[in-house]
Design a protein around this motif. Structure first.
Motif: not given
Length: 382
Positions: A151-166, A102-110
């Motif tokens: 190495n500054l390459s494209l590597h999209p990711h989400l860091h998420c913090i989630v409580p244990k419960g709801g 999906l890196n090419s898509v990220a560059l075209q439609y970020p």
């Protein structure tokens, strides 16, 4: 400690070619903003410390979110705000990563792709949270977008913090059932996340080739989850390392060779246990890679969902904190109170109370600024 080499220093070597190297006018503006940050071009101010009587001549900051020199006090202010919103329960750290296809898509439609990433991660967690077989409660999440690898390459990711419960429909706190690494099964989450993401991708960007979707379903998608944090203090310390992080910090830049036109920076290889090595790139290639991580104008990279969203913060969240305070006594004792901000503190004695004596523009301080300083200090003391 000031870095010997800076990102601005690298960009200054290609000052006359930034327009040619830029992928868009927005990228060009961002690169020039980083170049000018904390320089004479933006003007500055002369501060006096009442505690140690030292004078500090400082240039203004551009406050661009991609600039490595501007993030310190923003990060501290953000952490101070979140410390008042923590719940006295264990938290998980979960990472949703997009495959390289999906890196090419990220560059075209970020803008579109990164929004799909946020939405898909949350929809996946909500689907499991609302299901009584898994939890049967309303959950929450804080998500931070990172787009880079070491190495500054494209590597999209989400860091998420989630409580244990709801929170259940009846208004009670319900702990997570799963005693493993996360609230829900990681394998089941990965399959669900891929399905939700691809469905959103087809709907949002309909002109993508079918061959791309074939590749996306060819391999398994992996969601990474760490064991729960011991207490809210650990959550806050951990969040501080991720919220205002940028693609590369000044301290990682080890050398700039003007004659060869190269930049050497430090990288970690997480596949080899965090082994550190140096990587050398041509300056133009370095700038090309860095530009991949300049976010679209106005794009929000830190987002709050569910019981941690802004709609909950004013009334519902304080009530929830009080409700949990009685049940989670072992956690409530370690919730962090508001820390003293390092912003506007003396860089020498570290005490707050800097007094701005003179403000000047790009022409610099007035010629007779020493006399003005003395008179203003005397006036302030008296």
């Amino acid at each position: 400690m000031l870095a010997k080499h800076t990102l601005a220093g690298v960009l200054n070597l290609e000052e006359n070619h930034l327009k040619e190297l830029s992928r868009s006018s927005w990228h060009e503006r961002t690169l020039h903003a980083i170049r000018k940050c904390r320089t004479k071009a933006l003007g500055g101010h002369l501060d006096w410390c009442k505690s140690c009587d030292k004078l500090h001549l400082q240039f203004n900051s551009y406050r661009n979110r991609h600039c490595p020199t501007c993030q310190g006090h923003k990060q501290q202010q953000w952490i101070e705000g979140r410390s008042r919103e923590l719940l006295p329960v264990p938290y998980f750290h979960v990472v949703f990563t997009l495959p390289n296809n999906l890196n090419s898509v990220a560059l075209q439609y970020p803008k579109e792709l990164y929004k799909i990433l946020f939405d898909s991660a949350w929809k996946t967690l909500v689907a499991f949270g609302n299901n009584p077989k898994h939890l049967g409660a309303k959950i929450g999440m804080i998500a931070v977008l990172h787009t880079w690898g070491q190495n500054l390459s494209l590597h999209p990711h989400l860091h998420c913090i989630v409580p244990k419960g709801g929170i259940t429909k009846a208004g009670y706190w319900k702990k997570g059932k799963n005693k493993d690494d996360f609230l829900f099964s990681i394998k089941a989450l990965s399959v669900k996340f891929r399905g939700v993401f691809v469905a959103e991708l087809r709907k949002t960007i309909p002109n993508l080739p079918q061959s791309l979707y074939d590749k996306l379903f060819k391999h398994k998608w992996v969601i990474y989850a760490k064991p729960p944090f011991g207490n809210p203090k650990n959550v806050l310390e951990y969040l501080g390392r991720y919220t205002h992080k940028i693609a590369i910090s000044n301290h990682r830049i080890q050398a700039i060779d003007k004659q060869k036109g190269t930049v050497t920076f430090r990288v970690k290889n997480y596949k080899k246990g965090g082994q550190v090595s140096n990587l050398t790139l041509k300056i133009k290639e370095f700038i090309r890679r860095f530009q991949q991580h300049i976010l679209p104008k106005g794009f929000t990279r830190i987002r709050h969902y569910g019981i941690l969203s802004s709609s909950w913060k004013k009334e519902k969240l304080p009530r929830l904190q009080m409700l949990l305070a009685d049940k989670e006594k072992d956690c409530i004792d370690v919730i962090i109170t508001k820390e003293k901000s390092v912003h506007r503190c003396c860089p020498i004695c570290k005490k707050p109370g800097l007094v701005t004596l003179i403000i000047f523009d790009s022409r610099g301080p007035p010629k007779k600024y020493k006399e003005l300083v003395i008179s203003k200090i005397k006036k302030h003391i008296l």
